[in-house]
Design a protein around this motif. Structure first.
Motif, PDB file in Angstrom:
ATOM      1  N   ALA A  40      66.964  80.531  96.654  1.00 56.36           N
ATOM      2  CA  ALA A  40      67.316  79.711  96.429  1.00 56.36           C
ATOM      3  C   ALA A  40      68.245  79.593  95.490  1.00 56.36           C
ATOM      4  N   ARG A  41      68.677  80.518  95.206  1.00 59.58           N
ATOM      5  CA  ARG A  41      69.814  80.912  93.867  1.00 59.58           C
ATOM      6  C   ARG A  41      71.216  80.658  94.866  1.00 59.58           C
ATOM      7  N   ASN A  42      71.129  81.279  95.655  1.00 56.85           N
ATOM      8  CA  ASN A  42      72.112  81.798  96.502  1.00 56.85           C
ATOM      9  C   ASN A  42      72.324  80.733  97.655  1.00 56.85           C
ATOM     10  N   ASN A  43      71.586  79.699  97.670  1.00 56.51           N
ATOM     11  CA  ASN A  43      72.037  78.743  98.941  1.00 56.51           C
ATOM     12  C   ASN A  43      71.541  77.278  98.201  1.00 56.51           C
ATOM     13  N   GLU A  44      72.164  75.674  98.369  1.00 57.83           N
ATOM     14  CA  GLU A  44      71.931  75.185  97.695  1.00 57.83           C
ATOM     15  C   GLU A  44      70.851  74.331  98.495  1.00 57.83           C
ATOM     16  N   LEU A  45      70.769  74.334 100.380  1.00 59.75           N
ATOM     17  CA  LEU A  45      69.683  73.530 100.155  1.00 59.75           C
ATOM     18  C   LEU A  45      68.377  73.972 100.132  1.00 59.75           C
ATOM     19  N   ALA A  46      67.877  75.442 100.106  1.00 62.71           N
ATOM     20  CA  ALA A  46      66.666  76.210  99.395  1.00 62.71           C
ATOM     21  C   ALA A  46      66.397  75.748  98.161  1.00 62.71           C
ATOM     22  N   GLU A  47      66.947  75.486  97.428  1.00 63.37           N
ATOM     23  CA  GLU A  47      67.383  75.341  95.531  1.00 63.37           C
ATOM     24  C   GLU A  47      66.525  73.900  95.852  1.00 63.37           C
ATOM     25  N   ILE A  48      67.022  72.766  96.536  1.00 62.15           N
ATOM     26  CA  ILE A  48      66.406  71.443  96.665  1.00 62.15           C
ATOM     27  C   ILE A  48      64.933  71.346  97.334  1.00 62.15           C
ATOM     28  N   ILE A  49      65.217  71.872  98.196  1.00 61.92           N
ATOM     29  CA  ILE A  49      63.499  72.204  99.070  1.00 61.92           C
ATOM     30  C   ILE A  49      62.626  73.267  98.054  1.00 61.92           C
ATOM     31  N   LEU A  58      71.965  62.757  95.560  1.00 64.08           N
ATOM     32  CA  LEU A  58      72.959  63.495  94.052  1.00 64.08           C
ATOM     33  C   LEU A  58      73.200  64.469  94.093  1.00 64.08           C
ATOM     34  N   ARG A  59      73.093  65.590  94.569  1.00 66.45           N
ATOM     35  CA  ARG A  59      73.408  66.744  94.368  1.00 66.45           C
ATOM     36  C   ARG A  59      74.724  67.188  95.188  1.00 66.45           C
ATOM     37  N   ILE A  60      75.214  66.428  96.193  1.00 62.11           N
ATOM     38  CA  ILE A  60      76.855  65.785  96.413  1.00 62.11           C
ATOM     39  C   ILE A  60      77.582  65.184  95.526  1.00 62.11           C
ATOM     40  N   ASN A  61      77.417  64.586  95.303  1.00 64.17           N
ATOM     41  CA  ASN A  61      77.732  63.627  94.264  1.00 64.17           C
ATOM     42  C   ASN A  61      77.993  64.386  93.057  1.00 64.17           C
ATOM     43  N   LEU A  62      76.871  65.671  92.565  1.00 59.61           N
ATOM     44  CA  LEU A  62      77.712  66.293  91.486  1.00 59.61           C
ATOM     45  C   LEU A  62      78.457  67.619  91.827  1.00 59.61           C
ATOM     46  N   LEU A  63      78.425  68.021  93.035  1.00 62.50           N
ATOM     47  CA  LEU A  63      79.002  68.611  93.415  1.00 62.50           C
ATOM     48  C   LEU A  63      80.345  68.424  93.611  1.00 62.50           C
ATOM     49  N   LEU A  64      80.735  67.470  94.048  1.00 67.17           N
ATOM     50  CA  LEU A  64      82.189  66.568  94.264  1.00 67.17           C
ATOM     51  C   LEU A  64      83.287  66.031  92.721  1.00 67.17           C
ATOM     52  N   ASP A  65      82.107  66.294  91.703  1.00 65.71           N
ATOM     53  CA  ASP A  65      82.075  65.877  90.593  1.00 65.71           C
ATOM     54  C   ASP A  65      83.558  66.893  89.496  1.00 65.71           C
ATOM     55  N   LEU A  86      76.254  72.287 102.194  1.00 65.39           N
ATOM     56  CA  LEU A  86      74.610  71.317 102.197  1.00 65.39           C
ATOM     57  C   LEU A  86      75.757  70.108 103.530  1.00 65.39           C
ATOM     58  N   SER A  87      76.717  70.405 103.823  1.00 59.24           N
ATOM     59  CA  SER A  87      76.779  69.726 104.687  1.00 59.24           C
ATOM     60  C   SER A  87      76.948  69.823 106.070  1.00 59.24           C
ATOM     61  N   GLY A  88      76.444  68.844 106.839  1.00 57.12           N
ATOM     62  CA  GLY A  88      76.475  68.637 108.311  1.00 57.12           C
ATOM     63  C   GLY A  88      74.771  68.771 108.316  1.00 57.12           C
ATOM     64  N   PHE A  89      73.923  68.745 107.141  1.00 58.96           N
ATOM     65  CA  PHE A  89      72.074  68.688 107.149  1.00 58.96           C
ATOM     66  C   PHE A  89      71.827  67.231 106.787  1.00 58.96           C
ATOM     67  N   THR A  90      71.403  66.747 107.954  1.00 55.89           N
ATOM     68  CA  THR A  90      70.068  65.691 107.312  1.00 55.89           C
ATOM     69  C   THR A  90      68.912  66.124 107.250  1.00 55.89           C
ATOM     70  N   SER A  91      68.391  65.190 106.759  1.00 58.06           N
ATOM     71  CA  SER A  91      67.216  64.580 107.073  1.00 58.06           C
ATOM     72  C   SER A  91      66.068  65.217 108.311  1.00 58.06           C
ATOM     73  N   LYS A  92      66.688  64.678 109.223  1.00 60.41           N
ATOM     74  CA  LYS A  92      66.830  64.864 110.293  1.00 60.41           C
ATOM     75  C   LYS A  92      66.269  65.479 111.340  1.00 60.41           C
ATOM     76  N   SER A  93      67.333  66.478 110.943  1.00 57.09           N
ATOM     77  CA  SER A  93      67.376  67.901 111.697  1.00 57.09           C
ATOM     78  C   SER A  93      65.991  68.594 111.076  1.00 57.09           C
ATOM     79  N   VAL A  94      65.457  68.760 110.303  1.00 57.27           N
ATOM     80  CA  VAL A  94      64.772  68.847 109.898  1.00 57.27           C
ATOM     81  C   VAL A  94      63.357  68.972 111.048  1.00 57.27           C
ATOM     82  N   PHE A  95      62.606  67.351 111.033  1.00 64.12           N
ATOM     83  CA  PHE A  95      61.931  66.859 111.500  1.00 64.12           C
ATOM     84  C   PHE A  95      62.263  66.788 113.337  1.00 64.12           C
ATOM     85  N   THR A  96      63.330  67.613 113.732  1.00 66.34           N
ATOM     86  CA  THR A  96      63.678  67.293 115.078  1.00 66.34           C
ATOM     87  C   THR A  96      62.770  68.405 115.952  1.00 66.34           C
TER      88      THR A  96
END
Ligand SMILES: [Zn+2]
Length: 148
Positions: free
Chosen positions: A69-78, A103-110, A134-144
Motif C-alpha cells: 500500500a505504500r508503493n501503490n495508490e490504489l492499494a492504499e485507498i483500498i 479525492l486522491r486524484i484531485n490531490l495528486l493533480l494539485d 489510479l488512471s484507468g481504474f474504475t470501480s466497475k472493473s472491480v465488480f465485473t
C-alpha cells in the motif's frame, strides 16, 4: 467489497500478506478470495505493479517487510476502505471507493501543479507515477469478471 466468483458465489476483497522467496513479506496486497471454492485472484489493476515490485526484489533477497500500500495508490485507498468497512459492515463500498479515488486524484493533480511550479522534476515524476496507478481504474472493473 465483493465480486462474483466463477463458481457463482461471492468473492470478498481482502488484503493479504504475500511471502516472496521465503524472506520478504509483502503486506496489503489486494486479493479477491472465494470462501466457497477457495479460489483467489490478485486485483487485476495492481497485478503489474506487484510483478514490478517482485522483480525489483530479485537482486536484494534480504529479509524485509514491505507494505504494498505504500508503493501503490490504489492499494492504499483500498487499505483505508477495508479498515472503514470493518467498523461498518453496511458501508457502500462502490461509492466510497469512487469518492476516495476522486479525492486522491484531485490531490495528486494539485501536487503535480505545485511540483511543476517549483520545477522539481523528481517530484513531478513521482506524482505522475502515482497518478498512473489510479488512471484507468474504475470501480466497475472491480465488480465485473472481465479478464483482459
Ligand atoms: Zn468460488
Amino acid at each position: 467489497m465483493h465480486k462474483q466468483c466463477l463458481c457463482g458465489k461471492t468473492m470478498v476483497l481482502e488484503l493479504r500478506k504475500v511471502i516472496y522467496a521465503r524472506k520478504v513479506e509483502i503486506l496489503h496486497v489486494p486479493v479477491f478470495s472465494c470462501p466457497s471454492c477457495c479460489s483467489s485472484e490478485v486485483l487485476q489493476h495492481v497485478a503489474n505493479d506487484i510483478k514490478e515490485l517482485l522483480q525489483s526484489l530479485r537482486d536484494q533477497p534480504s529479509s524485509q517487510r514491505i507494505s504494498f500500500a505504500r508503493n501503490n495508490e490504489l492499494a492504499e485507498i483500498i487499505r483505508k476502505l477495508v479498515i472503514e468497512e470493518a467498523g461498518n459492515p453496511n458501508a457502500d463500498w462502490q461509492s466510497s471507493l469512487e469518492e476516495q479515488l476522486e479525492l486522491r486524484i484531485n490531490l495528486l493533480l494539485d501536487l503535480y501543479r505545485y511540483a511543476r511550479s517549483l520545477g522539481d522534476e523528481d517530484w513531478m515524476n513521482d506524482v505522475e507515477k502515482r497518478l498512473t496507478q489510479l488512471s484507468g481504474f474504475t470501480s466497475k472493473s472491480v465488480f465485473t469478471n472481465t479478464k483482459n
